[in-house]
Structure formats: C-alpha cells, structure tokens
Design a protein around this motif. Structure first.
Motif, PDB file in Angstrom:
ATOM      1  N   SER A 107     -19.053  22.134   6.208  1.00  0.00           N
ATOM      2  CA  SER A 107     -17.853  22.861   5.780  1.00  0.00           C
ATOM      3  C   SER A 107     -17.196  23.565   6.967  1.00  0.00           C
ATOM      4  N   ILE A 183     -20.278  17.205  -2.673  1.00  0.00           N
ATOM      5  CA  ILE A 183     -18.934  16.623  -2.687  1.00  0.00           C
ATOM      6  C   ILE A 183     -17.904  17.664  -3.121  1.00  0.00           C
ATOM      7  N   LEU A 184     -18.216  18.418  -4.150  1.00  0.00           N
ATOM      8  CA  LEU A 184     -17.277  19.440  -4.634  1.00  0.00           C
ATOM      9  C   LEU A 184     -17.049  20.518  -3.577  1.00  0.00           C
ATOM     10  N   THR A 185     -18.133  20.967  -2.939  1.00  0.00           N
ATOM     11  CA  THR A 185     -18.011  22.018  -1.916  1.00  0.00           C
ATOM     12  C   THR A 185     -17.195  21.533  -0.728  1.00  0.00           C
ATOM     13  N   LEU A 186     -17.527  20.357  -0.215  1.00  0.00           N
ATOM     14  CA  LEU A 186     -16.820  19.828   0.950  1.00  0.00           C
ATOM     15  C   LEU A 186     -15.360  19.530   0.630  1.00  0.00           C
ATOM     16  N   SER A 187     -15.093  19.120  -0.608  1.00  0.00           N
ATOM     17  CA  SER A 187     -13.701  18.854  -1.008  1.00  0.00           C
ATOM     18  C   SER A 187     -12.862  20.122  -0.948  1.00  0.00           C
ATOM     19  N   VAL A 188     -13.442  21.235  -1.369  1.00  0.00           N
ATOM     20  CA  VAL A 188     -12.727  22.506  -1.301  1.00  0.00           C
ATOM     21  C   VAL A 188     -12.292  22.807   0.128  1.00  0.00           C
ATOM     22  N   LEU A 190     -12.072  20.707   2.672  1.00  0.00           N
ATOM     23  CA  LEU A 190     -11.151  19.686   3.176  1.00  0.00           C
ATOM     24  C   LEU A 190      -9.720  19.999   2.755  1.00  0.00           C
ATOM     25  N   PHE A 191      -9.529  20.415   1.495  1.00  0.00           N
ATOM     26  CA  PHE A 191      -8.195  20.759   1.006  1.00  0.00           C
ATOM     27  C   PHE A 191      -7.681  22.047   1.653  1.00  0.00           C
TER      28      PHE A 191
END
Length: 422
Positions: A107, A183-188, A190-191
C-alpha cells in the motif's frame, strides 16, 4: 512532600499506563525495533567506510565496494517500518501477521511515485528514488501502513475470505484467505493514488512531506521540544513507569527521520542539518549510564558515600551501569518516589542536554553523523562512534563530571539522613 507525590502519582500513573498500553504506540515501537538489527549493520558499514584516519581516496573506494551495506539497510528504513506496522498491527487483532505486513508495504508503494529527478532536472519514469524509501518517505509510510493494516484487519474480521477445504495445505489456505482482504485494501490505495495524481497532478509523498513531516521534524529537532520530551521521561520514571518506552513511542519517528537526514548529508560530504537526532538522544542521554544519566550517581555511591547500604548498591549497579542498564540503581537507591533526589533527577539531564546542544551549535564538538550506535555501548566509545570524532567521547566525560557535581550535594544529604536515622 510525600503526600503530594503520592497524590500526583495517583493521577499520572493511569494516564501513563494507558499511553504505554496503547495499541498504535506499541505497534509503532515494535516496528522500529524490527529495523534495529538492520540499521545497526548499516551503521557499522558507514563507520568502517568513514574512519577518520582514512584518506578521501580510501573512503571513496570503500564506499563503492561496501556502500550497499548502508543502502540496503538504513537508507530504506521505511520499508522495514511499514512492513513491521502491518505485521504487528495484524497480530494485535489476531490476524495473520505476515500478510498484513506485505499488504501494508505494498500500500505504501502504491502511493510512491516511481520517478526520479536527475541533477539537471530531467525526470526519469519507472525508477524508484532511494530517498522515498528512507527519510523522505517515513511519515507517509507510517500513515499508509496503519490505514492499510486497519482496513485489512477489519475486512478479515468480517469474514470476507475464501475458505479452502480441510485437505488443502495450510500455506495455500492462508493465501486464499488473505486474497479478498488484500485486494480490497490495495484497491483503496490504488484509487487514492489515482485521484491525487489525476486531479491534483501531485503525489501524496510530497504532500505529506511538506504538510506534516517537515513541520513535525522541525519541531522535534528544536531544543525546547527535546527538553520537554526528556523532562517527561524523567518524570514518568520517578513514578516507576518506563518513561523512555512511553515518550520514545511518540518521538522516535521524528528522531529517526532526523537521523536519516543527517546520514544522507554525511555520506554526501555536506554539513549535517540537525543536532538533535536519535543517536544524539541515545548517546548523550541514555549513553551516560541509562535513563537519567546515572553512571556518575553509581560511581559516587560505590566509592564516595559512607553508608554500606549505598556502597553495596553502587557496586552492584556498576557493571550494568557501564553498559547503560540502570534499573538496579533506579529501584535500589531508590530513585522511584524518592523526594530527596527529585531535583537532580529532573534537572541533571536537562542541563547536560542544553550544554551538549550549545557545544555542537558552536562547532566545538561535531553533531552525530546519523550512524546508529547501540545504546549499550559504554561511555566515551559511543560518543566517538556517534560523532566520528574523539571529541564526542570527551564531551561524554565532561557530561559525566557535570552530572556528578549536580547530584553530589543531594547524595550527601541522603547519606546524612540515613546516618541520623541509624
């Protein structure tokens, strides 16, 4: 006086205990301790490469041959700290720590610009600048790691996982269980990075560095802030609480960042920007016999005080005191809740710290180079290693004498009180 101290202790101790047991402060402390052996290795390499009797040519050759010993350890401390925060935070929530650490580190990298600016101003994309993983990236790394760890743990605790059959090997099952939370944590993140770079044409590294890190580092490097921190270390110890663990949990991120900035300047042959750093606090406070600079106190007890009780405590405390372990004298004298020696206990470290700061500001003794010296290294040697100068060791000896002079009248008073009582 004793009644006042008891009343004050009843009010202070619950608050101090809460701070000492705070989840996030404990995680931060443990994360920095994770990097401790690595920074020690890097510091040893820096000391060897820059021994004062080496010529500039020899130093250059050694740096080219062994410089990676420092680049792969101290220069990328943010890597170890971010992983450690994710790991220990996950463990505190009873979640698999290794995945929490990896997600927190990833992250942090998602918010890190993969671009380096050359000396001529040319920007090279796809390259990760080393300073982003060191001093400059320390605060954004801590913020990202804590947020990522919280998101990862909360998603995991909700049971949003892929559960594999019982016959699947444990390593495979744990990897699949971590898949959705990761996946959910990294997506946050990334956005978040996409929004900041896309809408504002900047990056969170530079924003956090300018808005949060530089002001905090500037405050932490000041003499008044340092004296306040040191006062609370002494004050909490007086009530039997480990003041350094409590106060350093808050100040270590600042002092370690200052240390890395000094080290970068030292390697570049530039003027050292800071006097107060983590090595300054370790070498010229703890390095004089432990918390409260008690080596001088131990020597007076062991060889000057008349009463056998004090001489025995001093001589038993001498061996650990040389290596800056002073619990025997803190609890044996005792220093804890002993109103007779409250004044020197509080004032001696403050006076000595002011002296050391002024001496270094004046250029009489060089400030610490940024090399991390273990706090157990005996007096004189630790001063030389921290400053790369014999003057650092001599300053410690001056400090020792000054502490002894401040303490002596109060120890004599304590000795006479004991004599009259007997």
């Amino acid at each position: 006086m004793n009644g006042f101290m008891d009343s004050l202790g009843e009010k202070i101790m619950p608050l101090a205990n809460k701070l000492g047991q705070n989840r996030y402060l404990s995680v931060l402390r443990d994360a920095f301790m994770l990097s401790f052996p690595l920074t020690m290795f890097g510091s040893i390499i820096v000391v060897i490469n820059n021994l004062p009797f080496f010529s500039d040519a020899t130093k250059g050759t050694l740096s080219s041959l062994f410089g990676n010993g420092q680049n792969a350890t101290m220069s990328i401390m943010a890597v170890f700290v971010t992983f450690g925060i994710g790991y220990y935070l996950s463990k505190s929530y009873d979640v698999e720590g290794i995945f929490g650490g990896a997600v927190s580190f990833a992250s942090f990298l998602l918010l890190t610009p993969f671009m380096m600016t050359l000396e001529d101003g040319t920007e090279v994309s796809g390259v990760l600048s080393l300073d982003r993983l060191g001093a400059k990236g320390m605060f954004i790394g801590m913020i990202a790691a804590f947020l990522a760890g919280e998101i990862y743990c909360r998603v995991t605790k909700k049971g949003w996982q892929i559960k594999m059959p019982d016959g699947v090997p444990p390593a495979v099952a744990k990897s699949f269980a971590a898949l959705i939370p990761a996946i959910l944590t990294l997506s946050v993140f990334l956005f978040i990075n996409a929004i900041v770079t896309g809408l504002f044409n900047t990056n969170l590294h530079d924003v956090i560095y300018e808005v949060i890190q530089k002001p905090l580092v500037g405050l932490g490097s000041s003499l008044p802030a340092t004296l306040i921190a040191l006062f609370f270390v002494q004050f909490l110890w007086f009530f039997g609480l480990h003041g350094q663990i409590i106060v350093n949990s808050v100040m270590d991120p600042i002092w370690n960042t200052l240390m890395l900035e000094n080290l970068d300047a030292y390697k570049a042959g530039e003027k050292l920007p800071h006097i107060i750093t983590k090595p300054f606090m370790e070498t010229f406070t703890v390095g004089l016999g432990g918390s409260g600079m008690t080596l001088a106190v131990i020597l007076i007890m062991a060889f000057i005080m008349k009463k056998k009780q004090y001489r025995d405590i001093g001589r038993l405390s001498l061996a650990p005191g040389i290596f800056n372990v002073n619990e025997p004298v803190i609890f044996g004298l005792p220093i804890v809740l002993n109103a007779t020696i409250l004044i020197p206990w509080l004032l001696a470290p403050l006076i000595v710290t002011v002296l050391n700061y002024l001496v270094m500001v004046a250029g009489i003794v060089p400030p610490p180079t940024g090399v991390s010296v273990p706090w157990t290294v005996p007096i004189f040697f630790s001063g030389m290693l921290a400053t790369n100068s014999i003057l650092g060791g001599i300053l410690q000896l001056v400090d020792l004498i000054l502490v002894g002079l401040i303490w002596y009248p109060f120890l004599r008073l304590l000795d006479k009180e004991k004599e009259s009582a007997i």
